[in-house]
Enzyme design. Sequence first.
Site, PDB file in Angstrom:
ATOM      1  N   ASN A  42      -8.801  85.682 -42.209  1.00  0.00           N
ATOM      2  CA  ASN A  42      -7.987  85.242 -41.062  1.00  0.00           C
ATOM      3  C   ASN A  42      -6.520  85.504 -41.355  1.00  0.00           C
ATOM      4  OD1 ASN A  42      -6.739  82.746 -42.250  1.00  0.00           O
ATOM      5  ND2 ASN A  42      -8.897  82.212 -42.487  1.00  0.00           N
TER       6      ASN A  42
ATOM      7  N   LYS B 261     -22.286  98.759 -50.172  1.00  0.00           N
ATOM      8  CA  LYS B 261     -21.445  99.023 -48.997  1.00  0.00           C
ATOM      9  C   LYS B 261     -22.330  99.421 -47.811  1.00  0.00           C
ATOM     10  CE  LYS B 261     -17.699 101.935 -47.428  1.00  0.00           C
ATOM     11  NZ  LYS B 261     -17.010 103.180 -47.620  1.00  0.00           N
TER      12      LYS B 261
ATOM     13  N   LYS C 232     -10.510  65.896 -34.327  1.00  0.00           N
ATOM     14  CA  LYS C 232     -10.618  66.174 -35.777  1.00  0.00           C
ATOM     15  C   LYS C 232     -10.185  64.951 -36.592  1.00  0.00           C
ATOM     16  CE  LYS C 232     -10.386  71.129 -35.363  1.00  0.00           C
ATOM     17  NZ  LYS C 232      -9.607  72.301 -35.044  1.00  0.00           N
TER      18      LYS C 232
END
Length: 398
Positions: free
Chosen positions: A209, A288, A336
């Site tokens: 991210n 891979k 949260k």
Amino acid sequence: MLAGKCVVLGVTGGIAAYKAVEVASRLRKLGATVFVVMTRAAANFVTPLTFREISGNPVVTSMWDEPKLWNVEHIALATRADLFLIAPATANVIGKLAAGIADDMLTTTVLATKAPVVLAPAMNCNMYLNPVVQANIAKLAGLGYHFLPPDEGPLACGAEGPGRLPDPAVIVDEVAALLGAGGELAGKKVLVTAGPTREAIDPVRYIGNRSSGKMGYAVARAAAARGADVVLVTGPTALTPPPGVRVVAVETAAEMLAAVLAEYDDCAVVVKAAAVADYRPLAPAEHKIKKHGDELTLTLTKTEDILAELGRRKQGQVLVGFAAETRDLAANAGDKLTRKNLDMVVANDVTLPGAGFSGDTNIARLLYRDGRAEELGLMSKEELAGIILQRIYGLLTR
Ligand code: PMT
């Protein structure tokens, strides 16, 4: 934090001299007595009057002025300083100090002091990287002078690279840490997580991210500046960890969970600024993955929610989470807070310009267990980290 401490701030002639005004102001707000010594060149960028007003003390610019407060000024200031800070420090002043030259009030006073000397270089990147300047820095560092490395980025001269004066909040945190001040978290263990996690798809690819780690590193720095015993559990970032912080490097959410649980029991505070993957590939390929076909389907499986696990195991720790939201900020962050059994949530709407991932600034709303909410405007991540630590101190002492 700095009450009873005397900081002598040396300002030299670079465009970043204007930022030294904020440094002086922050030092004074923390209770330090601040005396400013300016070079002649510095006075071309900012007037001594500005520093006099901000520091509340006479400003020294020349060896030959009539003494304002002291008999032999350079000796008096050198003796009085608990710490000597030069910000910005030009290549010129670094060179003079490395050569032992004392031809103005600033260099003379530095040579006469026994206090720790901190230099924050700021200049054109080619000048900074010039081997002569680097050799001077290395020589002074070897003699015990402290250096705050410059930030990288666009410079006033149009070039791009290392040479920007660090954020005034960072400089002041370093000063506080060196003075051993800000002991409000002394003896407390503070665990901070920062950066992204990476979840392997195959040996060469991963799901990651946009977290740079800046927010979490700023929190770690602010905690260390307040005397805490800081453990920074960090995903992969390009950042230099703050001094005095114990670093545990991890890559995946599972590794972060293990590292955090190993440190958790004796923590007073945990701040989870890391951006942790919620899902990881169920079965990462051993080799891979070759390209064939127009589509590729990956099956993902949920990672463990580290913060929720800490909330379940909580035994008196102050638990602070972040919430990165793109809509319904208050509702999602509030959810949260209760679901993960937190004491405070730092909610950021990562779609707002100047907020969230990668940049140097953030915009946050702090939510507390008792239903209180605090709206904070656009500010540097360093400044936000300072406010978060202040609020945490309030929660610890309530
Ligand atoms: O690193 P920067 O580039 O400076 O960017 C800063 C930031 C945007 C990453 C930071 O401000 C921030 O919002 N961090 C939290 C990012 C995030 O994962 O938010 P979330 O809403 O998905 O998660 C909520 C909380 O649960 C977070 O404290 C997170 O660390 C925690 N979490 C999430 C998932 C998981 N599996 N385990 C967790 O502990």
